[in-house]
Design a protein around this motif. Structure first.
Motif, short mmCIF file in Angstrom:
data_model
loop_
_atom_site.label_atom_id
_atom_site.label_comp_id
_atom_site.label_asym_id
_atom_site.label_seq_id
_atom_site.Cartn_x
_atom_site.Cartn_y
_atom_site.Cartn_z
N VAL A 156 0.84 -1.20 0.00
CA VAL A 156 0.00 0.00 0.00
C VAL A 156 0.87 1.25 0.00
O VAL A 156 1.98 1.26 0.55
CB VAL A 156 -0.94 0.01 1.22
CG1 VAL A 156 -0.15 0.11 2.53
CG2 VAL A 156 -1.97 1.14 1.13
N TRP A 157 0.35 2.30 -0.67
CA TRP A 157 1.00 3.62 -0.60
C TRP A 157 -0.01 4.69 -0.98
O TRP A 157 -0.84 4.51 -1.87
CB TRP A 157 2.20 3.70 -1.55
CG TRP A 157 2.90 5.04 -1.45
CD1 TRP A 157 3.83 5.40 -0.51
CD2 TRP A 157 2.71 6.18 -2.29
NE1 TRP A 157 4.23 6.69 -0.71
CE2 TRP A 157 3.55 7.20 -1.80
CE3 TRP A 157 1.91 6.43 -3.40
CZ2 TRP A 157 3.62 8.47 -2.40
CZ3 TRP A 157 1.96 7.69 -3.99
CH2 TRP A 157 2.82 8.69 -3.49
N ARG A 158 0.08 5.83 -0.26
CA ARG A 158 -0.66 7.03 -0.57
C ARG A 158 0.29 8.22 -0.44
O ARG A 158 1.16 8.23 0.44
CB ARG A 158 -1.84 7.25 0.38
CG ARG A 158 -2.97 6.27 0.24
CD ARG A 158 -3.75 6.49 -1.05
NE ARG A 158 -4.96 5.67 -1.06
CZ ARG A 158 -4.99 4.40 -1.43
NH1 ARG A 158 -3.87 3.79 -1.82
NH2 ARG A 158 -6.12 3.72 -1.41
N GLN A 203 -3.57 1.76 6.77
CA GLN A 203 -2.49 1.18 5.98
C GLN A 203 -1.86 -0.01 6.68
O GLN A 203 -1.29 -0.91 6.04
CB GLN A 203 -1.44 2.24 5.67
CG GLN A 203 -1.96 3.36 4.77
CD GLN A 203 -0.90 4.38 4.45
OE1 GLN A 203 0.19 4.03 4.00
NE2 GLN A 203 -1.22 5.65 4.65
N ILE A 209 4.15 -1.99 3.33
CA ILE A 209 3.88 -0.56 3.20
C ILE A 209 5.08 0.09 2.54
O ILE A 209 6.22 -0.09 2.97
CB ILE A 209 3.60 0.10 4.57
CG1 ILE A 209 2.47 -0.64 5.31
CG2 ILE A 209 3.22 1.56 4.38
CD1 ILE A 209 2.13 -0.06 6.67
#
Length: 316
Positions: A156-158, A203, A209
């Motif tokens: 996941v990444w934002r 997350q 991550i």
């Protein structure tokens, strides 16, 4: 306002009240406190591991003169969080001592010894002296409620990608990858629509991550390494008080190629070898723990700044 937002607001309010209140306390009070701390400072100076940390943050050589030009005293208007963090250590020393300070995301090495939050890892960075600045943003950790086995086997990444080519590459390569939940936030990037906001706890539902540098370091690196998820990232180029330059690929995190072409390969490997993944997570957690002793953190910062004044010829 939800509970996490309320907790953050209370934390910020308490931070600023303490910072403003300390401004009206006479210097003599902090000078006396410094003398009371002297025994603890001497003890830290005799600890090889902590002394190495002080010398890593401040690479100036005591005994060699490193002159500095006169600089005006910074004010809260230069960046209040940086200012109050800096003054938390600075006010223990004589106000007449000179100190060059550069607030913000620092990506270059100053031409004179300067207190900074961030510096390049490579090259001769002796003039960049690290203190724990902007800690309210960079050292905000979270308890992870999920065991590694309970997490989704995805990455996941934002983050904001607007002016950062290395983040744009990640979105372009993995936005549609079913092994990932990667996307720009809060703004869209070209044809890539913005994805929903995910809090750090959200997350942490994922096993992997991604930590991708922004203007200097990646803000999320600290809380990722304190979680039960595995940190994946390219080799860091900048460092802060977290000493990112001391992190070891394959020990504390999983190193990715700068083009992220090996992301699927890394996920596959650790899905087949979960014991390896959990060993890296344990190492990362242990690395973070050195920054959690608040009294020791204060003492290390005092030693870093005291060394600054000695190295610039202002203290014997």
């Amino acid at each position: 306002m939800n509970r996490p937002d309320l907790a953050s607001a209370i934390r910020r309010l308490d931070y600023y009240i303490r910072g403003v209140a300390a401004e009206i306390v006479p210097h003599a009070y902090f000078a006396r406190r410094l003398q009371h701390l002297r025994q603890d400072l001497d003890r830290l100076s005799a600890d090889p591991e902590l002394l190495a940390r002080v010398d890593y943050c401040n690479k100036l050589t005591v005994g060699e003169l490193h002159p500095i030009d006169a600089e005006r005293q910074p004010t809260p208007w230069d960046g209040s969080r940086y200012y109050y963090d800096f003054m938390e250590t600075r006010r223990f020393f004589d106000p007449s001592l000179r100190c060059r300070v550069l607030f913000g995301d620092v990506r270059h090495i100053p031409d004179q010894p300067t207190i900074v939050k961030s510096r390049p890892i490579d090259g001769d960075n002796r003039n960049s002296i690290l203190l724990k600045l902007d800690r309210l943003r960079h050292f905000k950790l979270h308890d992870d409620p999920y065991a590694f086995e309970e997490k989704q086997p995805l990455a996941v990444w934002r983050g904001n990608v607007q002016t950062l080519p290395w983040r744009q590459r990640l979105v372009e390569r993995h936005y549609d990858n079913p092994r990932c939940d990667v996307g720009p936030a809060p703004q869209a990037y070209g044809r890539f629509a913005a994805k929903p906001y995910l809090s750090p706890i959200d997350q942490m539902r994922y096993r992997y991550i991604l930590s991708i540098e922004g203007n200097d370091v990646a803000t999320n690196l600290k809380w990722i390494m304190a979680s039960n998820s595995l940190c994946l990232m390219p080799r860091p180029r900048f460092e802060t008080w977290f000493l990112e330059g001391r992190l070891i690929a394959g020990t504390h995190y999983v190193e990715l190629r700068p083009d992220y072409e090996d992301l699927d390969e890394k996920i596959d490997h650790y899905e087949k070898n979960p014991a390896e993944a959990k060993a890296l997570v344990a190492n990362a957690n242990a690395y973070v723990r050195q920054f959690l002793d608040h009294r020791q953190e204060k003492l290390v910062q005092l030693l870093v700044l005291e060394k600054y004044f000695k190295s610039t010829g202002q203290l014997p």
